[in-house]
Enzyme design. Structure first.
Site, PDB file in Angstrom:
ATOM      1  N   ASP A   2      92.509  35.193  81.276  1.00  0.00           N
ATOM      2  CA  ASP A   2      93.766  35.081  80.535  1.00  0.00           C
ATOM      3  C   ASP A   2      94.666  34.113  81.301  1.00  0.00           C
ATOM      4  O   ASP A   2      94.645  34.111  82.533  1.00  0.00           O
ATOM      5  CB  ASP A   2      94.442  36.473  80.469  1.00  0.00           C
ATOM      6  CG  ASP A   2      95.440  36.615  79.326  1.00  0.00           C
ATOM      7  OD1 ASP A   2      96.096  35.615  78.993  1.00  0.00           O
ATOM      8  OD2 ASP A   2      95.565  37.730  78.800  1.00  0.00           O
ATOM      9  N   TYR A 116      98.382  27.422  63.980  1.00  0.00           N
ATOM     10  CA  TYR A 116      97.666  28.700  64.099  1.00  0.00           C
ATOM     11  C   TYR A 116      96.641  28.863  62.971  1.00  0.00           C
ATOM     12  O   TYR A 116      95.455  29.061  63.231  1.00  0.00           O
ATOM     13  CB  TYR A 116      98.671  29.844  64.082  1.00  0.00           C
ATOM     14  CG  TYR A 116      98.090  31.202  64.388  1.00  0.00           C
ATOM     15  CD1 TYR A 116      97.503  31.467  65.617  1.00  0.00           C
ATOM     16  CD2 TYR A 116      98.147  32.231  63.453  1.00  0.00           C
ATOM     17  CE1 TYR A 116      96.979  32.725  65.906  1.00  0.00           C
ATOM     18  CE2 TYR A 116      97.633  33.485  63.741  1.00  0.00           C
ATOM     19  CZ  TYR A 116      97.054  33.730  64.963  1.00  0.00           C
ATOM     20  OH  TYR A 116      96.547  34.980  65.249  1.00  0.00           O
TER      21      TYR A 116
END
Ligand code: UDP
Length: 289
Positions: A2, A116
């Site tokens: 991450d 997105y």
């Protein structure tokens, strides 16, 4: 792995020290560590709330395109099974309701949300190319609105916004006239669906909607949150974000049939747990008198 651009290390704190667990801080759009090998890849890397991806359009586009290609290459090299976390956003402002996986969607490719929605559509296409060209073992899950503890209080989504506003006795910010609809899935149900999709015994690459089919208008949802928190501060209307879908509800027939999956946590229970979480977050963030 991450880069914590929108997440928080504190969410994995309780896993530290567990045998076999390691968290690596890395951005998957940068070259992957050479030592990295995989049996299973869950690719969930991406900003996902509207406010987050609108403020990080380049990062969103890159992680879903370049990042996805890098992980697909890794999966192919290692013979790993690959799961791509897509989104209900790929249906855009849908003409078909509820949305089945066979619906191709109605997406504005040049609007602000496209980093997105089109980024995720590219990720889905790339995943399918690797399955066709290289026989990659892959699954795609289209995640509908999800909520629960551990989400960021300031991530801009409807559930954190409404709960925090209600807890502070501020009016709830309803965008537009509040007639748009969403369906809310509790996080543990979503996780069970992702696991079922990854480990399901499927003969080829499959796409699954994962979400809770109970649908609410935003106005009705504001009333539910106010009631559950016990707030009387009412609502204030603000402008509707550009390209905000007017309706959204997953058709989960396929996930039920292929994976034996469906959500179990009802809205009242899920919202109660989430309110407790945010109550604690607010208490901790308040200065001690
Ligand atoms: N919304 C709202 N007030 C808020 C946040 C969101 O009315 O403070 C609305 C938003 O316009 C959308 C819905 O709630 O119609 C869900 O928004 P969210 O950003 O949570 O997710 P989306 O489904 O748009 O990705």
């Amino acid at each position: 792995m991450d880069n914590f651009s929108t997440g928080s290390e504190s969410n994995v704190e309780s896993l530290r020290g567990r045998r076999g667990f390691e968290v690596v801080e890395h951005d998957i759009t940068m070259s992957l560590p050479l030592s990295l090998h995989a049996d299973l890849i869950f690719h969930l890397a991406s900003p996902a709330s509207v406010a987050d991806y609108l403020s990080r359009p380049m990062q969103t586009l890159r992680v879903n395109s370049l990042g996805t290609l890098a992980l697909l290459d890794l999966a192919q090299a290692d013979g790993a099974r690959f799961l791509f976390a897509s989104t209900s956003e790929i249906y855009g402002d849908p003409y078909v309701h509820p949305q089945p996986e066979t619906y191709w969607g109605n997406v504005n490719p040049v609007g602000p949300r496209a980093c997105y929605s089109e980024g995720k559509r590219f990720g889905e296409s790339a995943t399918m190319v690797y399955t066709r060209e290289y026989g990659l073992d892959a699954r795609i899950v289209r995640i509908f609105n999800t909520y629960g503890p551990h989400s960021r209080p300031d991530d801009g989504r409807i559930v954190p916004n409404f709960i925090i506003q209600a807890l502070r006795d501020e009016p709830l910010t309803v965008y537009g006239d509040g007639s748009q609809t969403r369906s809310y899935c509790y996080v543990s149900d979503l996780v069970a669906g992702i696991v079922a999709a990854m480990f399901g015994d499927l003969s080829g690459a499959e796409v699954f909607n994962l979400g809770n089919p109970d649908e609410y208008t935003v106005s009705h949802f504001a009333q539910i949150i106010s009631r559950q928190v016990g707030s009387t501060s009412g609502v204030v209307h603000q402008s509707l974000p550009e390209d905000d879908p007017t309706q959204r509800r997953p058709d989960i027939t396929k996930a039920r049939e292929y994976l034996g999956w469906e959500p179990h946590v009802d809205l009242a229970t899920g919202i109660d747990r989430t309110i407790s979480w945010f109550r604690d977050v607010l208490r901790l963030s308040e200065p001690v008198a």
